[in-house]
Write a protein that holds these residues in place. Structure first.
Motif, PDB file in Angstrom:
ATOM      1  N   SER A  51     -48.372  10.177  28.263  1.00  0.00           N
ATOM      2  CA  SER A  51     -47.411  11.257  28.210  1.00  0.00           C
ATOM      3  C   SER A  51     -45.958  10.780  28.821  1.00  0.00           C
ATOM      4  CB  SER A  51     -47.898  12.297  29.365  1.00  0.00           C
ATOM      5  OG  SER A  51     -47.002  13.377  29.227  1.00  0.00           O
ATOM      6  N   ARG A  70     -67.426   9.860  37.572  1.00  0.00           N
ATOM      7  CA  ARG A  70     -66.099  10.147  38.367  1.00  0.00           C
ATOM      8  C   ARG A  70     -65.061   9.225  37.955  1.00  0.00           C
ATOM      9  NH1 ARG A  70     -69.685  11.081  42.419  1.00  0.00           N
ATOM     10  NH2 ARG A  70     -69.146   8.805  43.353  1.00  0.00           N
ATOM     11  N   MET A  98     -63.821   9.787  34.531  1.00  0.00           N
ATOM     12  CA  MET A  98     -62.725  10.818  34.341  1.00  0.00           C
ATOM     13  C   MET A  98     -61.420  10.752  34.979  1.00  0.00           C
ATOM     14  SD  MET A  98     -65.611  13.951  35.499  1.00  0.00           S
ATOM     15  CE  MET A  98     -64.219  15.013  36.102  1.00  0.00           C
ATOM     16  N   GLU A  99     -61.583   9.915  36.044  1.00  0.00           N
ATOM     17  CA  GLU A  99     -60.143   9.240  36.476  1.00  0.00           C
ATOM     18  C   GLU A  99     -59.250   8.450  35.470  1.00  0.00           C
ATOM     19  OE1 GLU A  99     -60.817   7.325  40.029  1.00  0.00           O
ATOM     20  OE2 GLU A  99     -61.962   9.107  41.145  1.00  0.00           O
ATOM     21  N   TYR A 100     -60.007   7.601  34.779  1.00  0.00           N
ATOM     22  CA  TYR A 100     -59.511   6.484  34.033  1.00  0.00           C
ATOM     23  C   TYR A 100     -59.050   7.661  32.796  1.00  0.00           C
ATOM     24  CZ  TYR A 100     -59.433   3.749  29.797  1.00  0.00           C
ATOM     25  OH  TYR A 100     -58.852   3.127  28.582  1.00  0.00           O
ATOM     26  N   GLN A 101     -59.589   8.590  32.021  1.00  0.00           N
ATOM     27  CA  GLN A 101     -59.074   9.199  31.099  1.00  0.00           C
ATOM     28  C   GLN A 101     -58.089  10.177  31.337  1.00  0.00           C
ATOM     29  OE1 GLN A 101     -60.199   9.278  27.958  1.00  0.00           O
ATOM     30  NE2 GLN A 101     -61.807   7.719  28.500  1.00  0.00           N
ATOM     31  N   ALA A 102     -57.952  10.501  32.847  1.00  0.00           N
ATOM     32  CA  ALA A 102     -56.764  11.284  33.203  1.00  0.00           C
ATOM     33  C   ALA A 102     -55.670  10.471  33.341  1.00  0.00           C
ATOM     34  CB  ALA A 102     -57.081  12.053  34.669  1.00  0.00           C
ATOM     35  N   LEU A 103     -55.807   9.471  33.975  1.00  0.00           N
ATOM     36  CA  LEU A 103     -54.782   8.407  34.097  1.00  0.00           C
ATOM     37  C   LEU A 103     -54.348   7.707  32.634  1.00  0.00           C
ATOM     38  CD1 LEU A 103     -53.052   6.884  36.154  1.00  0.00           C
ATOM     39  CD2 LEU A 103     -54.834   5.122  36.200  1.00  0.00           C
ATOM     40  N   LYS A 104     -55.145   7.569  31.829  1.00  0.00           N
ATOM     41  CA  LYS A 104     -54.620   7.404  30.561  1.00  0.00           C
ATOM     42  C   LYS A 104     -53.911   8.270  29.681  1.00  0.00           C
ATOM     43  CE  LYS A 104     -56.588   5.672  26.172  1.00  0.00           C
ATOM     44  NZ  LYS A 104     -57.873   5.488  25.310  1.00  0.00           N
ATOM     45  N   LYS A 105     -54.074   9.573  29.909  1.00  0.00           N
ATOM     46  CA  LYS A 105     -53.515  10.684  29.205  1.00  0.00           C
ATOM     47  C   LYS A 105     -52.076  10.861  29.909  1.00  0.00           C
ATOM     48  CE  LYS A 105     -54.127  15.674  28.288  1.00  0.00           C
ATOM     49  NZ  LYS A 105     -55.271  16.726  28.150  1.00  0.00           N
ATOM     50  N   GLU A 106     -52.005  10.627  31.175  1.00  0.00           N
ATOM     51  CA  GLU A 106     -50.732  10.648  32.122  1.00  0.00           C
ATOM     52  C   GLU A 106     -49.803   9.608  31.514  1.00  0.00           C
ATOM     53  OE1 GLU A 106     -49.168  10.689  36.621  1.00  0.00           O
ATOM     54  OE2 GLU A 106     -51.216  10.693  36.302  1.00  0.00           O
TER      55      GLU A 106
END
Length: 113
Positions: free
Chosen positions: A105, A91, A94-102
């Protein structure tokens, strides 16, 4: 699965077991502070963990203050902590990857403006 276990957040379950394994002599007040939840929340969580057999309660045998408890992980609790660790790491990754992507961006939009 018991009703109590269903209502314990898996991250909280993992963190409680992790802290109690490292420091079985923590008071409920100290555990509440380390977990960032209320004393009542810790009490509920500990009761649930005892009910499902993940921890057992003992006392310091040589301590004259018999109200000092040890919260010890049971073999079942140790096995559950291993399972929870894998889920916790998944989990958080996944949070880290989503935050990194955000962040990437937003940085890209900032460069373009």
């Amino acid at each position: 699965m018991t009703k109590a276990l269903k209502s314990i957040n898996p991250d909280m379950h993992f963190r409680a077991l992790h802290l109690l394994e490292k420091e079985p002599g923590l008071t409920q007040r100290e555990l509440a502070q380390k977990l960032g939840i209320s004393l009542g929340g810790v009490n509920y969580c500990l009761k649930a963990l005892i009910d499902i057999g993940h921890i057992k309660v003992g006392t310091f045998s040589k301590n004259p203050n018999k109200s000092v408890y040890l919260y010890l992980l049971t073999p079942k609790g140790i096995a559950e902590k291993a399972k929870l660790t894998a889920g916790f790491l998944k989990r958080k990754m996944m949070e880290y990857q989503a935050l990194k992507k955000e962040i990437e961006s937003i940085q890209s939009m900032a460069k373009d403006s």
